[in-house]
Structures are given as structure tokens and as C-alpha cells.
Design a protein around this motif. Structure first.
Motif, PDB file in Angstrom:
ATOM      1  N   PRO A 157       0.804  -1.235   0.000  1.00 40.19           N
ATOM      2  CA  PRO A 157       0.000   0.000   0.000  1.00 40.19           C
ATOM      3  C   PRO A 157       0.832   1.276   0.000  1.00 40.19           C
ATOM      4  O   PRO A 157       0.479   2.241  -0.678  1.00 40.19           O
ATOM      5  CB  PRO A 157      -0.830  -0.129   1.288  1.00 40.19           C
ATOM      6  CG  PRO A 157      -0.969  -1.589   1.499  1.00 40.19           C
ATOM      7  CD  PRO A 157       0.340  -2.171   1.030  1.00 40.19           C
ATOM      8  N   THR A 158       1.934   1.295   0.748  1.00 35.11           N
ATOM      9  CA  THR A 158       2.782   2.493   0.730  1.00 35.11           C
ATOM     10  C   THR A 158       3.436   2.667  -0.637  1.00 35.11           C
ATOM     11  O   THR A 158       3.645   3.803  -1.095  1.00 35.11           O
ATOM     12  CB  THR A 158       3.867   2.409   1.812  1.00 35.11           C
ATOM     13  OG1 THR A 158       4.595   1.174   1.660  1.00 35.11           O
ATOM     14  CG2 THR A 158       3.248   2.447   3.194  1.00 35.11           C
ATOM     15  N   PHE A 159       3.773   1.569  -1.287  1.00 28.05           N
ATOM     16  CA  PHE A 159       4.324   1.662  -2.637  1.00 28.05           C
ATOM     17  C   PHE A 159       3.300   2.252  -3.599  1.00 28.05           C
ATOM     18  O   PHE A 159       3.622   3.141  -4.400  1.00 28.05           O
ATOM     19  CB  PHE A 159       4.756   0.271  -3.116  1.00 28.05           C
ATOM     20  CG  PHE A 159       5.440   0.271  -4.455  1.00 28.05           C
ATOM     21  CD1 PHE A 159       6.811   0.414  -4.548  1.00 28.05           C
ATOM     22  CD2 PHE A 159       4.715   0.142  -5.629  1.00 28.05           C
ATOM     23  CE1 PHE A 159       7.448   0.422  -5.787  1.00 28.05           C
ATOM     24  CE2 PHE A 159       5.326   0.147  -6.864  1.00 28.05           C
ATOM     25  CZ  PHE A 159       6.709   0.294  -6.945  1.00 28.05           C
ATOM     26  N   MET A 160       2.055   1.779  -3.537  1.00 23.02           N
ATOM     27  CA  MET A 160       1.030   2.285  -4.445  1.00 23.02           C
ATOM     28  C   MET A 160       0.669   3.735  -4.129  1.00 23.02           C
ATOM     29  O   MET A 160       0.264   4.483  -5.025  1.00 23.02           O
ATOM     30  CB  MET A 160      -0.219   1.405  -4.368  1.00 23.02           C
ATOM     31  CG  MET A 160       0.024  -0.052  -4.770  1.00 23.02           C
ATOM     32  SD  MET A 160       0.878  -0.253  -6.350  1.00 23.02           S
ATOM     33  CE  MET A 160      -0.367   0.347  -7.493  1.00 23.02           C
ATOM     34  N   LEU A 161       0.817   4.147  -2.869  1.00 26.06           N
ATOM     35  CA  LEU A 161       0.642   5.569  -2.543  1.00 26.06           C
ATOM     36  C   LEU A 161       1.707   6.393  -3.246  1.00 26.06           C
ATOM     37  O   LEU A 161       1.426   7.482  -3.767  1.00 26.06           O
ATOM     38  CB  LEU A 161       0.708   5.764  -1.032  1.00 26.06           C
ATOM     39  CG  LEU A 161       0.598   7.209  -0.535  1.00 26.06           C
ATOM     40  CD1 LEU A 161      -0.769   7.811  -0.918  1.00 26.06           C
ATOM     41  CD2 LEU A 161       0.799   7.278   0.978  1.00 26.06           C
ATOM     42  N   GLY A 162       2.928   5.883  -3.278  1.00 25.74           N
ATOM     43  CA  GLY A 162       3.986   6.560  -4.018  1.00 25.74           C
ATOM     44  C   GLY A 162       3.697   6.612  -5.508  1.00 25.74           C
ATOM     45  O   GLY A 162       4.023   7.602  -6.175  1.00 25.74           O
TER      46      GLY A 162
END
Length: 494
Positions: A157-162
Motif C-alpha cells: 500500500p505504501t508503494f502504491m501511494l507513491g
């Protein structure tokens, strides 16, 4: 892209040698985007595990199977609710669960079932992991299990936020500073941050560097799509724009291959990041798009790029910038900008997508389509380990099928039906009551009940669903027979 801009490609070629070089050099880096988007499938996988033990093991028992080492038991592990019984060299008997361990008070006989008193302890000695399939993952590196399991689930999820933030930021920067600069910066960032991920020293630095990697990967993919589209003419634009994502799918297949060959997560990450290096070394040679240069009133630079395109494509008389933007030659030489020029030039931003209800509705519709498609694709791809069977083959086939859909079905629908060119360039020449009229005639020459057209009509205000489905089989059978003629049978409703 305005229809008048097609004069450039009519003069220089829609997909000549120059466009082929620029296109394949640019989309090669999209392979790296697909790699980093799906790298966590095997990098953050959670293998079987149990609590660690405070001593050396002399015997291991799992139901009726007795072994000397714990590694021989993992093949029998079928459920996370099971436990393993171990006997230490000092005679103590422990029951090992995934997130707790129990010490039997009576250690006379080693048996799987025990109904006596037990003392329950936490996993203060760490965890024991099944390394028969994955030698090392970020989960085993930093014990992201049990009460720290939520940290492992936060990686993607943090990757997709990026990805989201990078697409917005770098898309806007590309409009301001140019496509070529952003492509060089984001591709170099993919290599630097990709290698840096492998050398992170703790979980939090790992997540932060991966977040930055997601931003530059997303930024490159968004800008590269626009970049190649601005270099390719309408005759090849459908194929070129669609197959940018085919190279993304190749990256997904590379992840499956490297994951199969390399089972240590940081070595796996280094091998995946090396794919970025060739483009970083040659991307400085790519020119800026002539249409961005024209939008910035850099007419001389735009003419230089056009001349280079002409030489590569062996065109003796390249078109002039004045023919593209309908400006006087003296304005090009002087480069003067008066008050009227300043007033007529408007810098657009993302808020212009919501300037009125009509454009806002289309914007939201496109966003919802992308959200739905991406949600289904990534949920399916990221869970390939849990689909059953061979997880590497699962992910490889997901990437392969993505390419197959683009090549087989997408090309037919958007190119053979003529829908893509009509929507992107010729929509403004057709009245609102019948935005697209093309492809094939109605079955038995039955006219559309809403506008009386004898051809298939697709628009927001005119779509006869009953006639569409009634003629679908007839039309699809005629599709392959008359696919060449169908491109030229479109009619506009006056």
C-alpha cells in the motif's frame, strides 16, 4: 493532439526509423516499471514459521512423524493451527506455535498429545522459518509476523501511494520542464533507489526508499506514454500507445523468472534493478518532443528536432514550424511576445479537468475506469502466490496474458473497429447526437431508432442498446470478413 499536428507526420512519416528508435528506447524502461510494481510478490512473501526455541533440538515430532531436524518437518506442515513438538538436548519438551510456545511441565515421554500442565511464553527468541522455498525475504529479515504482521501488509500500500503521488507530481513537472528531463531523472531514480532498497538497514528505511522508487517509476510510466504518443502519427498511434503497457507486462514476466532463479530478497532486488541501467546510459540522447517545444514557444529548437526526424526518415523537404502552428515567419525570427500574446496564452493545470461539469464528468469516468481495472489486476497479480499451483508460473502467465489481450483483442477492438481514431481525433467533426458512426451496418439494414442512422452509433446521447445487441453476432461475424472495408465505411450524421 490537434488534427493540424498530423501535418508533421504526413510530411515525415507516422512511424519511421526515427520514431522506431525513440519508441523502443523509451518503452524499454517500462519493463523496469513493471518489475518494481510487482517485485514485492516474492520479496515480501511470508513462509511457514514457528516460535524460536531456547536451546538445541535433539528430536522433532509432528503428529506421527518424528525427525531429527526441523527442516524435515516443513514438508508436512499443512495448517497454521498446527503445532510442532520439540525435545531439547537438556530434556525439555516444547510445543511451538506460530505466535507462542508452551513448555510442558512433565517431560517424561515425548508424545504429540499432551493434557498436563503447560507454561505459555512469548516468542522472545525470535522465529524459525521454512527456508526450503525462499532463503530470505523482508518478512524473515525483520520478523514481520504475528504482532508485526501489519507492517508486512503495509509494504505494497505504501508503494502504491507513491505511485499515485508520483503520477500527479511528475506529470505536472513534465508539462512545465519537458518530457525528456523528467524521463531522464525518473529513470536514473529507478536505478538509484532500486539498488538502495537492497541495502536498507531496517524496515522503515526499506519502506521509505521503496516509496521514493514508486514515485519515480510511476512518473516515468506516465510521462513515457505521453512522450511516445507525441512522436507517433495517427496511423501507428493506436498500436504504439497500447503496447507501452505490453512492455510493462514483460517486466511482470521478468519478476517471475528472476524470482524463480534467485531466492534471497536483496540479491533478487539487485538483479531486478540492473534492468534499468541500459536506458540510464542512453536516455540523454533522446530529444524533447517538438509539440512541447512549440507549446513553450521554442520554435528554433522544435525545428531542429523536426530536421533530425527528417534526416533519420530520409525526407528531403521537412515541414516548417510555421506550417504547424500557423504563425508568421517574422514572429519566429524575432521571438517577440506582446501583451496580446501573453493574454492569449494560458497555462493549464489539473484543475482545468474540472472547469465545467461536462469535462469533470468525463474525467471522473476515466478515473473510475482506471481504478476498477487496476484494482482487479493488482489484486489478482499480487495474490499469485496464494492462487495455488506454481506461484512463479502463475505470475508469468498473468504477464503473458496481459500481452496477449493487448495484442489480440485490444488491437482488434480499437483499430479494426476504428473506435480509437474516431474518439481521439475525429470526434469533434461529428455532431453530438451521434458521436461515432462506424464499423458495420445494422442487421437486415434496420435503422437506429434514435437517430435513423443505418450504421452502428456510439455516443452518450445516441446508443440503441436493443439494436446493438441484436446485431452484435451479425456484426462480429462480418468483422473478420470485411475488416479492411469496415475502416472506411464510417459515416457522420449531419
Amino acid at each position: 493532439m490537434a488534427p493540424s499536428s498530423e501535418r508533421l507526420f504526413d510530411s515525415l512519416g507516422h512511424f519511421g526509423r526515427f520514431q522506431a528508435f525513440v519508441y523502443f528506447a523509451s518503452v524499454f524502461q517500462a519493463v523496469s516499471c513493471g518489475i518494481h510494481y510487482l517485485a514485492s510478490v516474492f520479496m515480501a512473501v511470508t513462509p511457514n514459521f514457528v516460535c524460536g526455541i531456547p536451546g538445541n533440538v535433539s528430536r522433532v515430532l509432528f503428529y506421527n512423524s518424528s525427525e531429527s531436524t526441523l527442516d524435515d518437518i516443513w514438508t508436512l506442515w499443512t495448517s497454521t493451527e498446527n503445532y510442532i513438538v520439540v525435545q531439547l538436548e537438556n530434556g525439555e519438551i516444547w510445543e511451538l506455535n506460530q505466535c507462542s510456545r508452551s513448555k510442558r511441565e512433565v517431560s517424561l515421554d515425548l508424545a504429540y498429545e499432551y493434557k498436563g500442565n503447560k507454561s505459555i511464553f512469548s516468542c522472545s527468541d525470535g522465529f524459525l522459518y521454512d527456508d526450503t522455498k525462499w532463503k530470505s525475504t523482508v518478512v524473515t529479515q525483520w520478523d514481520l509476523v504475528c504482532d508485526r504482521e501489519w507492517l508486512a501488509k503495509l509494504i505494497q500500500p505504501t508503494f502504491m501511494l507513491g505511485v499515485l503521488i508520483g503520477a500527479v507530481i511528475f506529470g505536472d513537472i513534465a508539462d512545465r520542464l519537458g518530457r525528456q528531463r523528467v524521463m531522464w531523472f525518473t529513470s536514473a531514480g529507478q536505478f538509484v533507489f532500486g539498488i538502495a532498497v537492497a541495502f536498507t538497514f531496517d524496515y522503515y528505511s526499506f519502506v521509505i526508499v521503496r516509496f521514493l522508487l514508486a514515485m519515480v517509476s510511476s512518473g516515468y510510466l506516465v510521462v513515457a506514454f505521453v512522450y511516445v504518443t507525441e512522436f507517433v502519427g495517427i496511423k501507428a498511434r493506436t498500436w504504439a500507445s497500447m503496447h507501452v503497457h505490453a512492455f510493462f507486462a514483460v517486466g511482470v514476466m521478468v519478476v517471475a523468472l528472476v524470482g524463480f532463479l534467485v531466492r534471497t530478497w536483496w540479491v533478487y532486488q539487485i538483479f531486478l534493478s540492473i534492468a534499468t541501467l541500459p536506458f540510464v546510459l542512453c536516455c540523454w540522447m533522446l530529444p524533447e518532443t517538438p509539440f512541447w517545444l512549440l507549446s513553450e514557444e521554442r520554435y528554433e529548437d522544435a525545428q531542429k528536432v523536426i530536421n533530425i526526424m527528417a534526416r533519420w526518415n530520409k525526407v528531403s523537404t521537412p515541414c516548417k514550424v510555421s506550417e504547424l502552428c500557423s504563425v508568421q515567419q517574422d514572429d519566429l525570427v524575432s521571438g517577440g511576445t506582446g501583451d496580446n500574446d501573453t493574454a492569449s496564452t494560458k497555462k493549464h493545470n489539473i484543475l482545468d479537468l474540472f472547469c465545467n461539469w461536462h469535462i469533470a464528468r468525463r474525467t471522473i469516468t476515466v478515473w473510475l475506469i482506471w481504478f476498477t481495472g487496476s484494482l482487479g489486476y493488482y489484486v489478482f497479480s499480487l495474490s499469485s502466490v496464494s492462487l495455488g499451483g506454481n506461484e512463479y508460473l502463475n505470475l508469468f502467465l498473468i504477464g503473458f496474458q496481459y500481452i496477449n489481450c493487448l495484442s489480440k483483442y485490444g488491437w482488434k477492438i480499437f483499430n479494426r473497429c476504428g473506435i480509437w481514431p474516431y474518439i481521439s481525433l475525429h470526434g469533434r467533426t461529428v455532431p453530438n447526437n451521434c458521436k461515432i458512426a462506424c464499423c458495420w451496418k445494422w442487421k437486415h439494414d434496420v435503422s437506429c431508432r434514435k437517430c435513423g442512422c443505418s450504421f452502428l452509433c456510439i455516443s452518450e446521447k445516441c446508443l440503441d442498446f436493443h439494436a446493438t445487441f441484436d446485431c452484435w453476432n451479425h456484426g462480429s461475424s462480418e468483422w473478420n470478413i470485411n475488416n479492411n472495408a469496415s475502416r472506411n465505411t464510417g459515416k457522420t450524421i449531419d
